[in-house]
Enzyme design. Structure first.
Site, PDB file in Angstrom:
ATOM      1  N   GLU A   5       6.637   6.070  -8.913  1.00  0.00           N
ATOM      2  CA  GLU A   5       5.481   5.844  -8.562  1.00  0.00           C
ATOM      3  C   GLU A   5       4.685   6.842  -7.678  1.00  0.00           C
ATOM      4  O   GLU A   5       3.650   7.311  -7.922  1.00  0.00           O
ATOM      5  CB  GLU A   5       4.996   4.507  -8.287  1.00  0.00           C
ATOM      6  N   HIS A  63       1.129   1.033 -13.638  1.00  0.00           N
ATOM      7  CA  HIS A  63       1.755  -0.281 -13.742  1.00  0.00           C
ATOM      8  C   HIS A  63       3.180   0.014 -14.034  1.00  0.00           C
ATOM      9  O   HIS A  63       3.717   1.069 -14.445  1.00  0.00           O
ATOM     10  CB  HIS A  63       1.115  -0.730 -15.258  1.00  0.00           C
ATOM     11  N   MET A 103      -3.929  -6.715  -7.159  1.00  0.00           N
ATOM     12  CA  MET A 103      -3.534  -7.796  -7.802  1.00  0.00           C
ATOM     13  C   MET A 103      -4.582  -8.842  -8.079  1.00  0.00           C
ATOM     14  O   MET A 103      -4.406  -9.891  -8.276  1.00  0.00           O
ATOM     15  CB  MET A 103      -2.398  -8.465  -7.078  1.00  0.00           C
ATOM     16  N   ARG A 104      -5.502  -8.157  -8.783  1.00  0.00           N
ATOM     17  CA  ARG A 104      -6.750  -8.938  -9.247  1.00  0.00           C
ATOM     18  C   ARG A 104      -7.016  -8.606 -10.511  1.00  0.00           C
ATOM     19  O   ARG A 104      -7.140  -7.446 -10.946  1.00  0.00           O
ATOM     20  CB  ARG A 104      -7.940  -9.053  -8.423  1.00  0.00           C
ATOM     21  N   GLY A 150       0.767  -1.091  -0.033  1.00  0.00           N
ATOM     22  CA  GLY A 150       0.027   0.036   0.072  1.00  0.00           C
ATOM     23  C   GLY A 150       0.766   1.259   0.044  1.00  0.00           C
ATOM     24  O   GLY A 150       0.148   2.191   0.620  1.00  0.00           O
TER      25      GLY A 150
HETATM   26  C1  GRF Z   1       3.670  -1.255  -7.543  1.00  0.00           C
HETATM   27  O1  GRF Z   1       4.842  -1.310  -8.207  1.00  0.00           O
HETATM   28  C2  GRF Z   1       2.648  -1.065  -8.485  1.00  0.00           C
HETATM   29  O2  GRF Z   1       2.874  -0.273  -9.653  1.00  0.00           O
HETATM   30  C3  GRF Z   1       2.157  -2.695  -8.967  1.00  0.00           C
HETATM   31  O3  GRF Z   1       2.323  -3.367  -7.566  1.00  0.00           O
HETATM   32  C4  GRF Z   1       3.085  -2.313  -6.654  1.00  0.00           C
HETATM   33  C5  GRF Z   1       2.396  -2.136  -5.373  1.00  0.00           C
HETATM   34  O4  GRF Z   1       3.098  -1.534  -4.599  1.00  0.00           O
HETATM   35  N1  GRF Z   1       1.011  -2.723  -9.647  1.00  0.00           N
HETATM   36  P1  GRF Z   1       2.520  -0.650  -3.496  1.00  0.00           P
HETATM   37  O5  GRF Z   1       1.232  -1.818  -2.820  1.00  0.00           O
HETATM   38  O6  GRF Z   1       1.654   0.400  -3.578  1.00  0.00           O
HETATM   39  O7  GRF Z   1       3.509  -0.226  -2.113  1.00  0.00           O
END
Ligand code: GRF
Length: 199
Positions: A180, A115, A96-97, A14
């Site tokens: 990100e 992504h 992740m679904r 998260g």
């Molecule tokens: C991130 O790298 C996101 O791009 C990918 O999963 C990771 C999630 O990280 N889909 P977090 O749960 O926000 O720390």
């Protein structure tokens, strides 16, 4: 100003959710855009991000996908939970679904994802390993609208980082993740500032 509720979906640590929540508070999104993070929903009861959300005073819910018989049933329960918050924006942050077309249609124009690759390169999983194996000199991340096709949809923001000699998937992931945390809040704030989210 109309109230804009943001619902964030997570599965894991998260950190993107926390970056968005912190940007919302620090950037005064409530005052400037009438926007607030209304809820964080996880499909995994053990997701570390749930405590990060609670620490920030954000309501949390768990909709455990293992308790459902199939994707349609899970997505229906998830939609019911999300819709209680009347969301203007549904933000996938390490969720992740794979979502059903019905779910994606229901939130069309209101659903965004991040992504960890420079799309259209490397949709799907293990993006960092694949970027290293392909000999890429640059990697990065993409914030995009979600459409029925996996990791497609209008790109809202991208950030680029170098791939350094000796990088492992973990070291590259860490470099990308720090970007990100910058681009995701920025992309969301730009959407919130638009007169209509989906012009
Ligand atoms: C991130 O790298 C996101 O791009 C990918 O999963 C990771 C999630 O990280 N889909 P977090 O749960 O926000 O720390």
């Amino acid at each position: 100003m109309t109230e804009k509720n943001i619902v964030i979906l997570i599965s894991g640590s998260g950190s993107n959710m926390a970056a968005i929540a912190d940007a919302a508070r620090g950037g005064q999104w409530e005052r400037r855009h009438g926007a607030r993070v209304a809820a964080v929903i996880s499909n995994r009861p053990a997701a570390g991000g749930l405590s990060l959300a609670r620490e920030r005073g954000i309501a949390t819910q768990v909709v455990d996908h293992t308790a459902f018989d199939g994707r349609e049933a899970f997505d229906a329960a998830l939609m019911a939970e999300i819709d209680r918050h009347r969301p203007t924006l549904v933000v996938l942050a390490g969720f992740m679904r794979i979502l059903t077309p019905g779910f994606v249609r229901h939130y069309e124009g209101r659903l965004v994802n991040i992504h960890p690759s420079l799309l259209p390169a490397f949709p799907g999983l293990q993006t960092h390993q694949r970027a290293i194996e392909a000999g890429c000199r640059f990697a990065g991340c993409t914030v995009h609208r979600v459409t029925a096709e996996l990791d497609h949809g209008e790109y809202l923001e991208q950030a680029v980082v170098p791939v350094l000699p000796g990088d492992t998937p973990a070291s590259l992931a860490e470099r990308v993740l720090s970007q990100e945390h910058l681009v995701y809040p920025r992309a969301i704030e730009r959407l919130l500032a638009r007169p209509a989210l989906n012009p």
